[in-house]
Write a protein that holds these residues in place. Structure first.
Motif, mmCIF file in Angstrom:
data_model
loop_
_atom_site.group_PDB
_atom_site.id
_atom_site.type_symbol
_atom_site.label_atom_id
_atom_site.label_comp_id
_atom_site.label_asym_id
_atom_site.label_seq_id
_atom_site.Cartn_x
_atom_site.Cartn_y
_atom_site.Cartn_z
ATOM 1 N N ASP A 1 9.120 -0.636 9.503
ATOM 2 C CA ASP A 1 10.229 -0.966 8.609
ATOM 3 C C ASP A 1 10.014 -0.198 7.309
ATOM 4 O OD1 ASP A 1 11.918 -2.148 6.708
ATOM 5 O OD2 ASP A 1 11.822 -4.113 7.667
ATOM 6 N N PRO A 2 10.672 0.951 7.139
ATOM 7 C CA PRO A 2 10.418 1.794 5.959
ATOM 8 C C PRO A 2 10.629 1.071 4.632
ATOM 9 C CG PRO A 2 11.680 2.999 7.606
ATOM 10 C CD PRO A 2 11.619 1.585 8.077
ATOM 11 N N ALA A 3 11.670 0.249 4.541
ATOM 12 C CA ALA A 3 11.931 -0.450 3.280
ATOM 13 C C ALA A 3 10.803 -1.426 2.957
ATOM 14 C CB ALA A 3 13.265 -1.188 3.359
ATOM 15 N N LEU A 4 10.334 -2.143 3.964
ATOM 16 C CA LEU A 4 9.237 -3.090 3.754
ATOM 17 C C LEU A 4 7.946 -2.345 3.438
ATOM 18 C CD1 LEU A 4 8.110 -5.954 3.769
ATOM 19 C CD2 LEU A 4 7.851 -5.773 6.253
ATOM 20 N N GLN A 5 7.692 -1.261 4.140
ATOM 21 C CA GLN A 5 6.486 -0.477 3.869
ATOM 22 C C GLN A 5 6.484 0.051 2.438
ATOM 23 O OE1 GLN A 5 6.564 2.446 6.998
ATOM 24 N NE2 GLN A 5 5.585 1.088 8.489
ATOM 25 N N ALA A 6 7.651 0.459 1.950
ATOM 26 C CA ALA A 6 7.743 0.950 0.574
ATOM 27 C C ALA A 6 7.467 -0.171 -0.421
ATOM 28 C CB ALA A 6 9.125 1.553 0.331
ATOM 29 N N LYS A 7 7.989 -1.360 -0.141
ATOM 30 C CA LYS A 7 7.746 -2.502 -1.018
ATOM 31 C C LYS A 7 6.253 -2.835 -1.084
ATOM 32 C CE LYS A 7 11.725 -4.192 -2.581
ATOM 33 N NZ LYS A 7 11.959 -4.447 -4.030
ATOM 34 N N LEU A 8 5.598 -2.815 0.064
ATOM 35 C CA LEU A 8 4.170 -3.129 0.102
ATOM 36 C C LEU A 8 3.340 -2.030 -0.554
ATOM 37 C CD1 LEU A 8 3.946 -4.590 3.714
ATOM 38 C CD2 LEU A 8 3.570 -5.841 1.590
ATOM 39 N N ALA A 9 3.730 -0.777 -0.329
ATOM 40 C CA ALA A 9 2.974 0.340 -0.901
ATOM 41 C C ALA A 9 3.035 0.349 -2.421
ATOM 42 C CB ALA A 9 3.505 1.660 -0.344
ATOM 43 N N ALA A 10 4.087 -0.231 -2.976
ATOM 44 C CA ALA A 10 4.254 -0.234 -4.435
ATOM 45 C C ALA A 10 3.393 -1.286 -5.123
ATOM 46 C CB ALA A 10 5.722 -0.461 -4.782
ATOM 47 N N LEU A 11 2.710 -2.119 -4.353
ATOM 48 C CA LEU A 11 1.955 -3.233 -4.924
ATOM 49 C C LEU A 11 0.463 -2.921 -4.986
ATOM 50 C CD1 LEU A 11 3.693 -6.167 -3.005
ATOM 51 C CD2 LEU A 11 3.982 -5.594 -5.426
ATOM 52 N N SER A 12 -0.124 -3.151 -6.147
ATOM 53 C CA SER A 12 -1.576 -3.069 -6.284
ATOM 54 C C SER A 12 -2.207 -4.332 -5.707
ATOM 55 C CB SER A 12 -1.956 -2.935 -7.759
ATOM 56 O OG SER A 12 -1.608 -4.131 -8.453
ATOM 57 N N ASP A 13 -3.532 -4.317 -5.566
ATOM 58 C CA ASP A 13 -4.222 -5.512 -5.071
ATOM 59 C C ASP A 13 -3.985 -6.698 -6.002
ATOM 60 O OD1 ASP A 13 -5.134 -4.042 -2.968
ATOM 61 O OD2 ASP A 13 -7.202 -3.855 -3.694
ATOM 62 N N ARG B 1 -1.864 -7.811 2.759
ATOM 63 C CA ARG B 1 -0.467 -7.374 2.723
ATOM 64 C C ARG B 1 0.341 -7.997 3.864
ATOM 65 N NH1 ARG B 1 -3.356 -4.515 -0.333
ATOM 66 N NH2 ARG B 1 -2.473 -3.188 -1.986
ATOM 67 N N ILE B 2 -0.270 -8.088 5.030
ATOM 68 C CA ILE B 2 0.420 -8.747 6.147
ATOM 69 C C ILE B 2 0.619 -10.228 5.844
ATOM 70 C CG2 ILE B 2 0.264 -9.317 8.601
ATOM 71 C CD1 ILE B 2 -1.409 -6.757 8.956
#
Length: 394
Positions: free
Chosen positions: A35-47, A339-340
């Motif tokens: 899911d590209p949109a979800l992956q982008a949302k997760l990638a934008a988050l730091s720990d 993240r999951i």
């Protein structure tokens, strides 16, 4: 909307998104959603941002709402208005009860309807709830608890404070425990676990108990591997929930102290590091869970944990084994798991509501009038959903 309509709406949302929550994060080596949109949302988050969102359900949903727009359509339960003043307790009555628990009991008591019925406290422990009811309302309370030591301690306190509270030592799931239920009775249960509150609902409705107030907890503590819905509606809209799925419903937690948070993080990283080590030792890459263990072990070192884990899986650690690489793998895997889990936690409250509505619909089938709401703020306890039911005696 009716409880049935709300339930069906919850079911439709949970069913349509089940690929995002019906999975085992520890068993995932990569992000499980294409899911590209979800992956982008997760990638934008730091720990750190992941941790912040995981502590804040409102902010979490707002961050992901574009990916899961149906979540905005779900029913919300109201906060119950107090039916009577919150009991003021003398210091000696609340002595020995953790502060947050005192607040939970006080607010639970305030949400109870005024009644002259005798009270049965289900799965009472030391009878803190029953003791407060006996003191504040001067009503007869029977506290049912299976651990003899807790019964003795609770009865001693009741005698000391001259309260009308009597303990019965019995297993709530036994015939002796179930025999304590009666029609002319108000049954109360605060954070009753899994099968204990399910059996209460079945038996109390069969006995025709006039009033029932319940705050459920630990939905996964059931004897079956898969959840068996109570109500006819839920049986027709079955989510086929495993015990692992049910654990999601109770994963929300009040913010812990720094030490507890560190131990939790260490536990996740070490368990995943062990998974990498076990795969190499056994040649089996399938995820194999470990049993629960005292949190003290996570204050030691990874070697001690690995020796314990090896014993659990009938493996032997080679002499001179270098562990740093496995720890690094565990830490990297933990970042993926967090993240999951963040995405899964979007569905924690909807699943908890699905389970609560199943209980409400079951009682309505038995002729009860049922109210659902929250009895306290989530900062006091994340398990703040309350069911109030009553039935007229014919």
């Amino acid at each position: 909307m009716s409880h049935q309509a709300d339930f069906v709406q919850l079911h439709q949302v949970l069913s349509s998104y089940q690929a995002y929550w019906k999975l085992m994060p520890f068993a995932c080596d990569t992000q499980p959603w294409q899911d590209p949109a979800l992956q982008a949302k997760l990638a934008a988050l730091s720990d750190d941002a992941i941790a912040e969102l995981d502590r804040d359900p409102i902010a979490r949903q707002a961050w992901f709402i574009e990916c899961f727009p149906k979540l905005a359509q779900l029913p919300e339960l109201p906060a119950f208005d107090p039916r009577q003043p919150e009991p003021e307790l003398p210091f000696w009555l609340s002595n020995g009860i953790p502060g947050r628990k005192v607040g939970q009991i006080q607010q639970f008591c305030a949400m109870l309807p005024e009644s002259k019925l005798p009270v049965l406290e289900w799965c009472a422990g030391k009878g803190h709830l029953g003791r407060m009811l006996a003191y504040s309302q001067q009503r007869e309370v029977i506290s049912l608890e299976w651990q003899a030591t807790l019964c003795e301690q609770g009865q001693q306190l009741a005698r000391q404070y001259q309260l009308p509270q009597r303990f019965v030592q019995a297993d709530a799931l036994s015939s002796q425990g179930l025999a304590m239920l009666a029609p002319q009775q108000q049954v109360v249960a605060l954070h009753a676990c899994g099968e204990l509150h399910l059996q209460l609902l079945r038996s109390a409705s069969q006995q025709g108990c006039q009033q029932l107030q319940l705050v459920p907890c630990c939905y996964h503590l059931i004897p079956e591997q898969q959840y068996q819905p109570l109500s006819q509606v839920a049986q027709q809209h079955d989510l086929a929930l495993s015990q692992h799925d049910l654990k999601l419903a109770v994963q929300g937690q009040v913010t812990a102290g720094a030490r507890i948070a560190r131990l939790r993080q260490t536990e996740v990283e070490w368990r995943l590091a062990w998974q990498a080590l076990r795969t190499e030792l056994s040649g089996d890459s399938n995820y194999q869970p470990l049993a629960s263990v005292s949190k003290q072990i996570f204050s030691t070192d990874f070697l001690s944990f690995a020796k314990w884990a090896a014993g659990q899986h009938q493996l032997v650690l080679p002499a001179g084994l270098k562990l740093d690489g496995y720890l690094a793998q565990g830490q990297a895997h933990a970042r993926l798991v967090r993240r999951i889990e963040l995405v899964r936690h979007l569905f924690q409250r909807p699943l908890e509501l699905w389970l609560l509505y199943d209980r409400a619909l079951f009682l309505e089938q038995q002729g009860y009038q049922v109210e659902l709401g929250t009895f306290c703020a989530p900062s006091l306890t994340p398990r703040n959903l309350m069911l109030r039911a009553h039935r007229q005696i014919q």
